[in-house]
Design a protein around this motif. Structure first.
Motif, short mmCIF file in Angstrom:
data_model
loop_
_atom_site.label_atom_id
_atom_site.label_comp_id
_atom_site.label_asym_id
_atom_site.label_seq_id
_atom_site.Cartn_x
_atom_site.Cartn_y
_atom_site.Cartn_z
N ASP A 33 0.85 -1.18 0.00
CA ASP A 33 0.00 0.00 0.00
C ASP A 33 0.89 1.24 0.00
O ASP A 33 1.14 1.86 1.03
N ILE A 34 1.35 1.59 -1.17
CA ILE A 34 2.30 2.68 -1.31
C ILE A 34 1.69 4.01 -0.86
O ILE A 34 2.33 4.79 -0.18
N ALA A 35 0.43 4.25 -1.23
CA ALA A 35 -0.22 5.50 -0.84
C ALA A 35 -0.27 5.65 0.67
O ALA A 35 -0.02 6.75 1.20
N ASN A 36 -0.55 4.58 1.37
CA ASN A 36 -0.60 4.63 2.83
C ASN A 36 0.78 4.95 3.41
O ASN A 36 0.91 5.73 4.35
N GLN A 37 1.83 4.36 2.86
CA GLN A 37 3.18 4.61 3.34
C GLN A 37 3.57 6.07 3.11
O GLN A 37 4.18 6.70 3.98
N ILE A 38 3.22 6.62 1.96
CA ILE A 38 3.52 8.02 1.67
C ILE A 38 2.75 8.92 2.63
O ILE A 38 3.29 9.88 3.18
N SER A 39 1.48 8.61 2.85
CA SER A 39 0.64 9.38 3.75
C SER A 39 1.22 9.39 5.17
O SER A 39 1.32 10.44 5.81
N GLN A 40 1.64 8.23 5.65
CA GLN A 40 2.23 8.14 6.98
C GLN A 40 3.54 8.92 7.06
O GLN A 40 3.81 9.60 8.06
N ALA A 41 4.36 8.84 6.02
CA ALA A 41 5.63 9.58 6.00
C ALA A 41 5.37 11.08 6.01
O ALA A 41 6.06 11.83 6.70
N ALA A 42 4.37 11.53 5.26
CA ALA A 42 4.03 12.96 5.21
C ALA A 42 3.57 13.46 6.57
O ALA A 42 4.00 14.51 7.05
N GLU A 43 2.69 12.70 7.18
CA GLU A 43 2.17 13.10 8.49
C GLU A 43 3.27 13.03 9.55
O GLU A 43 3.37 13.92 10.39
N GLY A 44 4.11 12.01 9.49
CA GLY A 44 5.19 11.85 10.45
C GLY A 44 6.26 12.92 10.36
O GLY A 44 6.92 13.25 11.34
N SER A 45 6.43 13.48 9.17
CA SER A 45 7.45 14.52 8.98
C SER A 45 6.85 15.92 9.09
O SER A 45 7.55 16.90 8.87
N HIS A 46 5.57 15.99 9.40
CA HIS A 46 4.86 17.28 9.54
C HIS A 46 4.89 18.08 8.25
O HIS A 46 4.99 19.31 8.26
#
Length: 89
Positions: A33-46
């Protein structure tokens, strides 16, 4: 190649006084689930904005191949900017 492209984009943003950080998500587990991983990375990096390229496929091709960009737009809490790839000749 991708590193050079991202470095050039980052340099271009900074030359215009736009604060920019580049995060590469390169986790083999993300393939499910690439979109989920990108979403989590975006949120995690603010992140304040996610920019992602899209091929602009339509119809049956998009239906069969899916769209990471579309999934990201639907699930990401951070604004997403889609950049359409140049048309192939």
């Amino acid at each position: 190649m991708h590193g050079e492209l991202l470095a050039a984009a980052q340099a271009s943003a900074k030359s215009r006084n736009v604060s920019c950080d580049v995060v590469i998500v390169d986790d083999i587990a993300a393939l499910g689930d690439i979109a989920n991983q990108i979403s989590q990375a975006a949120e995690g990096s603010h992140a304040q904005l996610v920019v992602i390229g899209t091929h602009g496929r339509r119809g049956v091709t998009r239906l069969l191949m899916g769209s990471v960009a579309e999934s990201l737009v639907r699930q990401c809490k951070v604004p997403v900017m889609l950049v359409r790839a140049p048309q192939e000749t």
